[in-house]
Design a protein around this motif. Sequence first.
Motif, PDB file in Angstrom:
ATOM      1  N   HIS A   4       0.908  -1.007   0.004  1.00  0.00           N
ATOM      2  CA  HIS A   4      -0.284   0.068  -0.125  1.00  0.00           C
ATOM      3  C   HIS A   4       0.765   1.410  -0.315  1.00  0.00           C
ATOM      4  CE1 HIS A   4      -3.377  -2.699   1.093  1.00  0.00           C
ATOM      5  NE2 HIS A   4      -2.261  -3.101   1.859  1.00  0.00           N
ATOM      6  N   LEU A   6       0.919   4.558  -0.624  1.00  0.00           N
ATOM      7  CA  LEU A   6       0.260   5.538  -0.286  1.00  0.00           C
ATOM      8  C   LEU A   6       0.983   7.267  -0.594  1.00  0.00           C
ATOM      9  CD1 LEU A   6      -1.121   4.252   2.138  1.00  0.00           C
ATOM     10  CD2 LEU A   6      -1.670   6.152   3.326  1.00  0.00           C
ATOM     11  N   SER A  11      -1.882  14.132  -1.152  1.00  0.00           N
ATOM     12  CA  SER A  11      -2.976  13.682  -0.335  1.00  0.00           C
ATOM     13  C   SER A  11      -1.721  15.359   0.923  1.00  0.00           C
ATOM     14  CB  SER A  11      -2.612  12.529   1.370  1.00  0.00           C
ATOM     15  OG  SER A  11      -1.549  12.313   1.946  1.00  0.00           O
ATOM     16  N   VAL A  42      -1.274   9.362   9.624  1.00  0.00           N
ATOM     17  CA  VAL A  42      -1.926   8.629   8.252  1.00  0.00           C
ATOM     18  C   VAL A  42      -2.093   7.251   8.012  1.00  0.00           C
ATOM     19  CG1 VAL A  42      -1.807   9.603   6.148  1.00  0.00           C
ATOM     20  CG2 VAL A  42      -1.480  10.819   7.603  1.00  0.00           C
ATOM     21  N   TYR A  45      -3.610   5.256   9.639  1.00  0.00           N
ATOM     22  CA  TYR A  45      -5.739   5.260   9.720  1.00  0.00           C
ATOM     23  C   TYR A  45      -5.788   4.702   8.459  1.00  0.00           C
ATOM     24  CZ  TYR A  45      -9.876   7.733   7.646  1.00  0.00           C
ATOM     25  OH  TYR A  45     -11.076   8.005   7.535  1.00  0.00           O
ATOM     26  N   GLU A  46      -5.207   4.960   7.799  1.00  0.00           N
ATOM     27  CA  GLU A  46      -5.213   4.161   6.550  1.00  0.00           C
ATOM     28  C   GLU A  46      -5.153   2.110   6.405  1.00  0.00           C
ATOM     29  OE1 GLU A  46      -6.645   4.678   3.923  1.00  0.00           O
ATOM     30  OE2 GLU A  46      -6.352   6.861   4.430  1.00  0.00           O
ATOM     31  N   LYS A  49      -8.408   0.247   7.991  1.00  0.00           N
ATOM     32  CA  LYS A  49      -9.463   0.323   7.376  1.00  0.00           C
ATOM     33  C   LYS A  49      -9.375  -1.452   7.263  1.00  0.00           C
ATOM     34  CE  LYS A  49      -9.541   4.697   5.350  1.00  0.00           C
ATOM     35  NZ  LYS A  49      -9.787   5.432   4.404  1.00  0.00           N
ATOM     36  N   SER A  50      -8.459  -2.020   6.922  1.00  0.00           N
ATOM     37  CA  SER A  50      -8.303  -2.889   6.477  1.00  0.00           C
ATOM     38  C   SER A  50      -8.427  -3.923   8.153  1.00  0.00           C
ATOM     39  CB  SER A  50      -6.783  -3.918   5.801  1.00  0.00           C
ATOM     40  OG  SER A  50      -5.870  -3.745   7.471  1.00  0.00           O
ATOM     41  N   TRP A 187       2.329  -0.587   4.141  1.00  0.00           N
ATOM     42  CA  TRP A 187       1.956   0.907   4.422  1.00  0.00           C
ATOM     43  C   TRP A 187       3.417   2.282   4.417  1.00  0.00           C
ATOM     44  CZ3 TRP A 187      -3.148   0.679   3.734  1.00  0.00           C
ATOM     45  CH2 TRP A 187      -4.301  -0.621   4.153  1.00  0.00           C
ATOM     46  N   SER A 189       4.922   5.331   2.791  1.00  0.00           N
ATOM     47  CA  SER A 189       4.573   7.078   2.321  1.00  0.00           C
ATOM     48  C   SER A 189       5.339   7.383   1.044  1.00  0.00           C
ATOM     49  CB  SER A 189       4.314   7.698   3.061  1.00  0.00           C
ATOM     50  OG  SER A 189       6.053   7.317   3.878  1.00  0.00           O
TER      51      SER A 189
END
Length: 217
Positions: A4, A6, A11, A42, A45-46, A49-50, A187, A189
């Motif tokens: 993932h 981001l 953003s 950040v 938070y993402e 969701k999983s 995850w 960035s």
Amino acid sequence: MTIHNLGENNSLMNKFIAEIRDVDIQKDAMRFRRNIERIGEVLGYEMSKSFRYESSQVHTPLGSKEMSLPTDHVVLCSVLRAGLPLHQGLLNYFDGAENAFISAYRHHRGDEDAFEVIVNYFAAPSLEGKILVLTDPMLATGKTLENVLKVLKNHGTPAQIHIVSVIGAQEGVAHVQKVFPENTHLWISAIDPELNARGYIIPGIGDAGDLAYGEKL
């Protein structure tokens, strides 16, 4: 492994990334740590969701409301010392999580470019059946996380593994993808293209631990 990234979408996090890269702004250690912490928030938070959620009744002074609340048992495990600001960012959101810490560092023999990763401290609860979140801000070669994974095997089998990093190199991401279980999630960035001869990410940010807490001997 599911990646993932981001950074592939615009953003506000772009501003935080730009500031930790900037050679002038990163001289402010407190601002550097805070930006890493905000990036952790950040990413956390993402990641949330999983996770799994169940319906629960929440009672207010004027009635009740049915809401979906997270049910996973989370353990945050950070690589010392650079991982501490990132750990705090995640802990700001996963305030009920258990915590684990591991010390892993690069050992260069003399002035050689080649190095080995040495792990000499680890404290953690049982990981059996839990969601393990590994935090390491700089995913360079992937060797640190590989060694951390070996140590963790003695503390139970997590239901799922999530890796949270700020900046990675293509080579490091590929290595982690090879050595971690298939159902692992990364995850991150930003992913940069290459490493230099000493295994630092290019363009990267430099040494995250030194920038956050000062130079070491």
